[in-house]
Structure formats: C-alpha cells, structure tokens
Design a protein around this motif. Sequence first.
Motif, mmCIF file in Angstrom:
data_model
loop_
_atom_site.group_PDB
_atom_site.id
_atom_site.type_symbol
_atom_site.label_atom_id
_atom_site.label_comp_id
_atom_site.label_asym_id
_atom_site.label_seq_id
_atom_site.Cartn_x
_atom_site.Cartn_y
_atom_site.Cartn_z
ATOM 1 N N ALA A 216 17.514 2.246 14.129
ATOM 2 C CA ALA A 216 17.206 3.610 14.634
ATOM 3 C C ALA A 216 17.473 3.521 16.053
ATOM 4 O O ALA A 216 16.158 3.764 16.923
ATOM 5 N N SER B 292 16.959 4.505 19.949
ATOM 6 C CA SER B 292 16.298 5.580 20.555
ATOM 7 C C SER B 292 16.723 5.827 21.974
ATOM 8 O O SER B 292 17.621 5.015 22.333
ATOM 9 N N HIS C 238 11.345 11.990 18.289
ATOM 10 C CA HIS C 238 11.407 12.667 17.100
ATOM 11 C C HIS C 238 11.328 14.158 16.879
ATOM 12 O O HIS C 238 11.847 14.941 16.061
ATOM 13 N N ARG D 85 12.599 7.228 11.175
ATOM 14 C CA ARG D 85 12.336 6.295 12.268
ATOM 15 C C ARG D 85 11.313 5.268 12.061
ATOM 16 O O ARG D 85 10.174 5.323 13.123
ATOM 17 N N GLN E 240 8.211 0.133 14.686
ATOM 18 C CA GLN E 240 9.421 0.506 15.521
ATOM 19 C C GLN E 240 9.425 0.016 16.789
ATOM 20 O O GLN E 240 9.350 0.865 17.780
ATOM 21 N N GLU F 69 11.722 1.456 19.513
ATOM 22 C CA GLU F 69 11.255 2.791 20.120
ATOM 23 C C GLU F 69 10.483 2.618 21.600
ATOM 24 O O GLU F 69 10.531 3.658 22.182
#
Length: 549
Positions: free
Chosen positions: A179, A181, A248, A289, A535, A538
Amino acid sequence: MTPSAPQTPGTAAFGRYTGGFDQTAVDEMFQPDGSVRRPYRGIAEALGAIDPGDLRARLDALGRAFIDQGVTFSLSGKERPFPLDPVPRVIDAAEWARLEAGITQRVRALELFLDDVYGEQAILGDGVVPRRLINSCAHFHRQAAGIRPPNGVRIHVAGIDLIRDEHGELRVLEDNVRAPSGVSYVMENRRTMARVFPDLFATHRVRAVRDYPRHLLRALQASAPPAASDPTVVLLTPGVANSAYFEHSLLARQMGIELVEGRDLFCRDNVVYMRTTDGQTRVDVIYRRIDDEFLDPLQFRPDSMLGVAGLVNAARAGNVVISSAVGNGVADDKLVYTYVPEIIRYYLDEEPLLQNVETLRCWLPDECAEVLRRVDELVVKPVEGSGGYGIVFGPFATRAELDRVSAQIRANPRGWIAQPLVALSTNPTLLGDTLQPRHVDLRPFAVNDGESVWVLPGGLTRVALQEGSMVVNSSQGGGSKDTWVLATSAPSAPGEVNDDELVDADIPPAALPAPDVEAPLTRGGDLHQQQQQQQQAEADPPRDEEVGS
C-alpha cells in the motif's frame, strides 16, 4: 577553469549554490561546468530573477496553504505542514519515457512472480529464487495460497523508489507493492505550487497529475468479481489516528467511494457487506490501507480491532477483491529485491531496463563475510526496517555502533543487507534566503488495471533538508518537491499528450472533511494504538526510502 558559481540569469538566489561542480553527487539542475541542464533552463532563469525575500515569502505561503488544507504530518507529537520546497524537480520527456518503460516492466514481472509464488511456484522449483528465501519471508502468507483475483491483478498500485547515482544513472532502491503511500502529497504539492507559482507553469508544458484517482478507480472496478455489473468499491482505513488518514480521506473523496473502518464492514456467508443508514450494501472491492496482520482476525492477529473477520475466506470464495492482494509483501522484501533482475529475465525474457543498487546479502555466507569485513565502508540495513530507522552508515558510525550491528548480522544474517554509500543526486533547495544543494530521491506511482500499467507522470520527490544528510524521511526532517514531467515540444509527435493532460494552474482547492474525532472508539486506547502502529509504511510517504544506499 572551474567556475566559482553556476552561471544563471540572476545571482541573488544562487549566490552560494555549489551544486554540480563542487560535489561528488550529480546535480539535477547544473552540469559540472556550472551550466544549467536543458530541462531546468526556464526554472533557473525565473528563480534567478526573483528576489530572495520574495522567494522566502512564497515558501511561507506554501506552508500556510498546506495548513489551511490540512496537509500536515506529525513530528515529535506536533502537527506541522508537510515541508514543500519551492524549486521543482524537472524530468524531460525522453528520460521519463525510459523510466516509464522500466517501471512498467518491473510491475509486470512482479505481478507474474506473485501469481507464481502463491500458485505453482515454478520459479522456486527451477531454483531461480531460493525456496527458503520465500519461506523465511515475514510477509509470505500461506493463507493467500490459491487465491487468484478475478482479473489476475494483485498489484493495483506500486511505488518504485529510485535514486540517481554519481554516474547519473537512475537505479531502483526498492519496490513497494503493498500500500505505497505519498500520492496525496504529489497531488497537493502540484495544487499548491500552481497557486503560488502560476508564472512558472505559464512558461512550461508540465504533465498533469490530477488524473490519478480516475485511473485508480478504474483499476479497482476492473478487478471486481464478474457478477458485479456495477461494483461497489470502498477504501478501508485504520482510522483517524493513522498518520496517513489525510491520504485515505483525499483518495476516497476524489474517487467518489466510501471511506470505511473495519467496524463498518461484516462478512456473512463469505460475502462482505457495508453498514449504511439505508441498511446493508454488498461490497465488491476493498482498497485497503491496513497491513495484512491486522486485516482479518480469523487469519492473522486475533486481537486486531481494525480488520474484518472472514475477509480472507470471502476473497477465496471469489466474492470480494482485496487490493492490494494479501501476501504482496513478499515482493517488497529487501532480499527478494536483489533477485528482481533474475525475475524479469525468467518471466519476461527481457533484460531489466532499470538496474538495482548493488546489494550484498548477509544470508549468503560469502557475501556476509564481505559485509563484516567492510562494515565500516557500507550502509547496513535491516531487511524489515522502515522509515530510515535501524540503518547504520558505516563511514560515519562509531566503533561501538559497528560492533553492535556486526553482532546483529552474525546472530540473524537473514535480517540484513548492505549497500555501498551512494551520493544521491542533489536539487536546489531553499534554505534561509539562498538555494543550496540537497539530496533527493523519487517515488513514481504505477496503476495496473489488468490491461495496461499507467505510470503517474512525476511522483513524489523527497529531499533531505539537513546538509549532507541522505535520509529523506519526513519523520527525520525531510521534505518534498513538486515533480515536473515535461511534455515534448512537438504536440503532434506520436504518443504526445493532449493539452488537457497538461497541468492546469487554476486547480480548485481541496477541502478535506473534518475527521470524525467524536466518533466512539470501542476499547478506545487499544484501537487508537493499533491505528498508529499498523501500516508502518504510511508513517513516511515511501516505506523505506531512507536511501542509505
């Protein structure tokens, strides 16, 4: 004779600039003789004519615009505007075409690799990639074995991190296919720069970045189960406490899809539903995410409060598509990265168009011995590290630090790689009232819809604001730049972009919805902590572009 300063149309802003001729790194704007590289000539002329005080005022305006739009990040517990430098990074059309081809090739090969690894595992049987390497990867999840998305796409979004070495060659530092970012900063950087520097855009044909949400939505819809004639797509976020919640919410709004948390979804009979004010709505595609470990408490962490119980079984039954696919992290492994050239040759029968950074693998005895012998010369990285943490820069480390990392390597060779110290390219960056060279990297974003791979023209350029530093992460004082891809000068040339694909300086401002901080959080402390912990990719727009190499 070596010039004492770059020869630019104005000297105020560039009066102390030494990039290009007084350093080992390649400078993006200046040649070694001090002349301006062709893609930057218009920028250098415009900046050279701007009074330094005015340039500083415009930089302050960028910060205020980011605060107004909510484009902030947390550093030491304080919300700050994401640092945007006013000097863009510029890539000409010819170089971008080469990069685009190399990124596309890499994504295609990694798609085939993931399909194989979670299927027949032919590449392991043929010994091209060692089976024990995959089996020992923390992100290889047997729960994903045999799950094949309806249109075969596992990597809907990829972020391929690049650096330019001392010889001017762009090399891949790492792959991010879980994912990745940072694309929100790409779009907001462009939006803000177009408002603060409209005069620069008026004299350049810059490829637009605003189409990214449309391409992403199309790729997600194309991945839906065949029975979904009008697929419902949602974006699954850990929640407002996650450092990337801004991204997001921005992407969900611009794609016109629902932004949901795990508590908004549930599974029944291997079908995923979303709770709405009008009742239950079936969900066909989930752009998540959330890390694998938090995604489904029945398959991974049983204490997860962020995911949806039964989600993996629903995907296995073919009733929902999870983007990116569960288990994609095996392609992000820093050791698997070293085999990507062989992966490209194996699946595509092509030579890699983009080269890796030279890397020594500590899990191989001969290479481990070399790393230990040269530990004071190399940049040593933990395979599972992120955000620039855990890296040891050998040439600048103390004896105690070198001894400590050497012991860690001996104890867990699988957990470490090493790379030579590469002087990343520099780009003029405003510090005080003057422009100074600072090291940069680049993350282009690629979107795969199953028919083709589309690469966003530009990407996220991050800059190390501290003098001499090559750590570009925002959590360690890094900033970013708008990345310009120039269209060719002949609009009628084959493959040229149309005018509507060029940047529009009159971009409407983004008004982010206020986070619902009043929403009740069950087991509040634990949920808040999970939102922050998961995550890790991120926390700093690219996952591991600490760029120690």
